[in-house]
Design an enzyme around this catalytic site. Structure first.
Site, mmCIF file in Angstrom:
data_model
loop_
_atom_site.group_PDB
_atom_site.id
_atom_site.type_symbol
_atom_site.label_atom_id
_atom_site.label_comp_id
_atom_site.label_asym_id
_atom_site.label_seq_id
_atom_site.Cartn_x
_atom_site.Cartn_y
_atom_site.Cartn_z
ATOM 1 N N TYR A 82 0.860 -1.178 0.000
ATOM 2 C CA TYR A 82 0.000 0.000 0.000
ATOM 3 C C TYR A 82 0.898 1.230 0.000
ATOM 4 C CZ TYR A 82 -2.968 3.762 1.686
ATOM 5 O OH TYR A 82 -3.614 4.970 1.816
ATOM 6 N N ASP A 189 0.127 1.722 -19.894
ATOM 7 C CA ASP A 189 -1.173 2.362 -19.646
ATOM 8 C C ASP A 189 -0.929 3.606 -18.788
ATOM 9 O OD1 ASP A 189 -3.881 2.829 -19.638
ATOM 10 O OD2 ASP A 189 -4.370 1.264 -18.194
#
Length: 281
Positions: A82, A189
């Protein structure tokens, strides 16, 4: 995935006790243990997108320092670092430009990748013919533009005539086969939602559609949906200037993403696709 079952399963995988469990966007979660915080991406689909994302993150990390570490991946679950984020500042954009330029300076022997993967919710074809492996224009036509066009046509849609298709093919191959082109590792992307400003203005890359291709396709993608800060482009060009003709070639690279959005989101992207095609041919 049932929340209680998910927590138990993740605790077993990590061999740690979760002390905080926070829902995030979609079916994702942030799981915190005593020593670490993890980002949990679950999938309700029966595809292999989580496995392919994990492979892309691992391979991207060979060339780019700030990528979340993968702790576990299977058919419906991905566990990664995270990364707490903050608002991007001047140092972030300048460092991102420098780091990406350094990543793109790595020369790879072929165009494509070891496996097919995903670009958003749609499949990305990386398995190349012998010619496409060595030719950037052929690769982008066969594995990007033509592949997406064929996906669209299998639904009964038809964006171009046979004559327009041949002109688009010829222009793609001719314009993208330029003297400075070479294959390098790509995020694949690279829009603003897939970069994070971590503490210390560290530029992290997430959610890759990793493959080896012309660096210009990454740069073009950054301009496709609003663009990055001008500081990013100044920094990138300072460390690895773009070649002459990029301003024309970038529309071909971005046609791929518009076709992909047409597949995922539908008719709202038809006009954008047709406009780019008309400009190219």
């Amino acid at each position: 995935m049932n929340e209680r079952i998910a927590k138990e399963r993740i605790e077993n995988i990590l061999n740690e006790t979760i002390i905080e469990w926070t829902p995030s966007a979609g079916s994702n979660f942030i799981a915190s243990t005593r020593d670490h915080s993890y980002f949990i991406k679950s999938s309700q689909n029966s595809d292999d997108s989580r496995l392919k994302e994990a492979n892309g993150l691992k391979d991207l990390s060979h060339y780019y320092e700030h990528v979340p570490k993968v702790f576990h991946a299977d058919q419906d679950l991905l566990i990664i670092d995270y990364i707490p984020s903050q608002e991007p500042d001047k140092n972030f954009w300048e460092q991102l430009g420098k780091n990406l330029a350094q990543m793109h300076s790595n020369k790879v022997e072929y165009f494509g990748y070891k496996e097919n993967n995903w670009i958003g919710l749609s499949q990305q074809n990386n398995m190349t013919t012998a010619i496409a492996k060595q030719n950037p224009g052929v690769f982008f036509w066969e594995n990007r533009i033509s592949f997406k066009k064929n996906q669209i046509e299998r639904t009964g849609e038809r964006l171009v005539s046979d004559e327009q298709r041949e002109r688009l093919k010829n222009q793609t191959i001719e314009l993208l086969t330029y003297k400075d082109a070479f294959a390098s590792p790509l995020h694949g992307d690279l829009w603003e939602g897939n970069v994070l400003c971590a503490q210390g203005s560290l530029p992290y890359l997430i959610d890759p559609a990793f493959y080896y291709g012309d660096r210009e396709s990454d740069l073009a993608m950054t301009e496709c949906f609003g663009g990055f800060s001008p500081l990013f482009y100044e920094s990138y060009n300072k460390h690895f200037p773009l070649s002459e003709g990029y301003e024309k070639r970038k529309h071909i690279y971005n046609l791929y993403h518009m076709l992909n959005h047409f597949i995922i989101f539908g008719e709202n992207y038809r006009r954008a696709c047709l406009h780019i095609i008309e400009n190219i041919i």
